[in-house]
Motif scaffolding. Structure first.
Motif, PDB file in Angstrom:
ATOM      1  N   VAL A  20       0.836  -1.198   0.000  1.00  0.00           N
ATOM      2  CA  VAL A  20       0.000   0.000   0.000  1.00  0.00           C
ATOM      3  C   VAL A  20       0.872   1.250   0.000  1.00  0.00           C
ATOM      4  O   VAL A  20       1.797   1.371   0.786  1.00  0.00           O
ATOM      5  CB  VAL A  20      -0.926   0.015   1.244  1.00  0.00           C
ATOM      6  N   ALA A  21       0.573   2.166  -0.886  1.00  0.00           N
ATOM      7  CA  ALA A  21       1.314   3.428  -0.951  1.00  0.00           C
ATOM      8  C   ALA A  21       0.613   4.469  -0.091  1.00  0.00           C
ATOM      9  O   ALA A  21      -0.578   4.370   0.172  1.00  0.00           O
ATOM     10  CB  ALA A  21       1.397   3.898  -2.390  1.00  0.00           C
ATOM     11  N   ALA A  22       1.347   5.485   0.347  1.00  0.00           N
ATOM     12  CA  ALA A  22       0.770   6.546   1.161  1.00  0.00           C
ATOM     13  C   ALA A  22       1.081   7.899   0.537  1.00  0.00           C
ATOM     14  O   ALA A  22       2.224   8.186   0.215  1.00  0.00           O
ATOM     15  CB  ALA A  22       1.329   6.476   2.581  1.00  0.00           C
ATOM     16  N   ASP A  23       0.035   8.700   0.355  1.00  0.00           N
ATOM     17  CA  ASP A  23       0.200  10.067  -0.124  1.00  0.00           C
ATOM     18  C   ASP A  23       0.194  10.995   1.074  1.00  0.00           C
ATOM     19  O   ASP A  23      -0.665  10.885   1.941  1.00  0.00           O
ATOM     20  CB  ASP A  23      -0.935  10.445  -1.081  1.00  0.00           C
ATOM     21  N   LEU A  24       1.138  11.909   1.119  1.00  0.00           N
ATOM     22  CA  LEU A  24       1.272  12.855   2.211  1.00  0.00           C
ATOM     23  C   LEU A  24       0.953  14.248   1.704  1.00  0.00           C
ATOM     24  O   LEU A  24       1.505  14.694   0.699  1.00  0.00           O
ATOM     25  CB  LEU A  24       2.707  12.820   2.758  1.00  0.00           C
ATOM     26  N   SER A  25       0.065  14.934   2.396  1.00  0.00           N
ATOM     27  CA  SER A  25      -0.273  16.314   2.066  1.00  0.00           C
ATOM     28  C   SER A  25       0.126  17.187   3.253  1.00  0.00           C
ATOM     29  O   SER A  25      -0.204  16.876   4.399  1.00  0.00           O
ATOM     30  CB  SER A  25      -1.781  16.431   1.800  1.00  0.00           C
ATOM     31  N   VAL A  26       0.865  18.253   2.969  1.00  0.00           N
ATOM     32  CA  VAL A  26       1.313  19.178   4.009  1.00  0.00           C
ATOM     33  C   VAL A  26       0.704  20.541   3.708  1.00  0.00           C
ATOM     34  O   VAL A  26       0.877  21.085   2.617  1.00  0.00           O
ATOM     35  CB  VAL A  26       2.855  19.311   4.029  1.00  0.00           C
ATOM     36  N   LYS A  27      -0.026  21.071   4.679  1.00  0.00           N
ATOM     37  CA  LYS A  27      -0.597  22.413   4.544  1.00  0.00           C
ATOM     38  C   LYS A  27       0.093  23.291   5.582  1.00  0.00           C
ATOM     39  O   LYS A  27       0.208  22.918   6.747  1.00  0.00           O
ATOM     40  CB  LYS A  27      -2.104  22.383   4.785  1.00  0.00           C
ATOM     41  N   PHE A  28       0.595  24.446   5.129  1.00  0.00           N
ATOM     42  CA  PHE A  28       1.277  25.335   6.061  1.00  0.00           C
ATOM     43  C   PHE A  28       0.900  26.780   5.770  1.00  0.00           C
ATOM     44  O   PHE A  28       0.583  27.135   4.651  1.00  0.00           O
ATOM     45  CB  PHE A  28       2.797  25.137   6.028  1.00  0.00           C
ATOM     46  N   GLU A  29       0.962  27.573   6.807  1.00  0.00           N
ATOM     47  CA  GLU A  29       0.621  28.986   6.695  1.00  0.00           C
ATOM     48  C   GLU A  29       1.853  29.832   6.946  1.00  0.00           C
ATOM     49  O   GLU A  29       2.590  29.619   7.908  1.00  0.00           O
ATOM     50  CB  GLU A  29      -0.452  29.326   7.726  1.00  0.00           C
ATOM     51  N   LEU A  30       2.073  30.789   6.038  1.00  0.00           N
ATOM     52  CA  LEU A  30       3.117  31.791   6.217  1.00  0.00           C
ATOM     53  C   LEU A  30       2.402  33.091   6.567  1.00  0.00           C
ATOM     54  O   LEU A  30       1.713  33.657   5.711  1.00  0.00           O
ATOM     55  CB  LEU A  30       3.941  31.943   4.934  1.00  0.00           C
ATOM     56  N   PRO A  31       2.503  33.538   7.812  1.00  0.00           N
ATOM     57  CA  PRO A  31       1.766  34.725   8.244  1.00  0.00           C
ATOM     58  C   PRO A  31       2.220  35.991   7.522  1.00  0.00           C
ATOM     59  O   PRO A  31       3.386  36.140   7.161  1.00  0.00           O
ATOM     60  CB  PRO A  31       2.090  34.835   9.737  1.00  0.00           C
TER      61      PRO A  31
END
Length: 171
Positions: A20-31
């Motif tokens: 099984v493969a895993a997709d990683l999503s990263v959400k980040f905020e630059l103020p």
């Protein structure tokens, strides 16, 4: 399963079956900073093992279009990433290096070939994001997770100055 934002250690299940493969999503905020001289921050994103060594560098965002590769000079201001992986890297890193981002919310997605999540042994890991800004500060946020696990999972943490909310999701 959603976990509430916290700087405390979080347990983040991941898909780790060899098939099984895993997709990683990263959400980040630059103020948005209310300062006289604002420069877009340089950002590094990586996966760290329990011993704090780098398992995989996912992104290094800096001024890649600066004449004569002058933007590379300031990459070492992301001191934690630089000491652990950067000084041995040859920039730009194909598929990893990218342009800086403006203030706001950003999402980056990484497949298993890029993250190596599907090949990591069972244990504790952290997704780490570091931001450094010229004429500004530097900040590091870690989002812990544990392998192996099953299902879709999300976890988050938050910075205080150079980074805002940081969240990860694994499918």
């Amino acid at each position: 399963m959603k976990l509430s934002p916290s700087l405390a250690a979080l347990s983040l299940p991941l898909i780790s079956s060899g098939a099984v493969a895993a997709d990683l999503s990263v959400k980040f905020e630059l103020p948005q900073m209310n300062v006289a001289e604002y420069h877009k921050p340089y950002v590094a994103i990586w996966i760290e093992r329990a011993d704090q060594s780098v398992a995989s560098t996912l992104a290094v965002l800096y001024d890649v279009k600066k004449k004569d590769n002058a933007g590379e000079k300031w990459v070492k201001d992301m001191r934690t990433w630089w000491r652990k992986a950067g000084r041995e890297a040859t920039l730009p890193i194909d598929g990893v290096s990218g342009a800086t981002r403006a203030a706001g919310s950003h999402t980056m997605s990484f497949g298993p070939a890029r993250t190596g999540i599907d090949k990591l042994p069972a244990g504790d890991y952290k997704l780490v994001i570091e931001a450094a800004r010229e004429a500004g500060g530097r900040e590091l946020v870690r989002v812990p997770f544990t392998l192996p696990a099953k299902g879709k999972v999300a976890a988050s943490a938050s910075g205080k100055e150079e980074l805002g909310a940081v969240s990860i999701e694994i499918k």
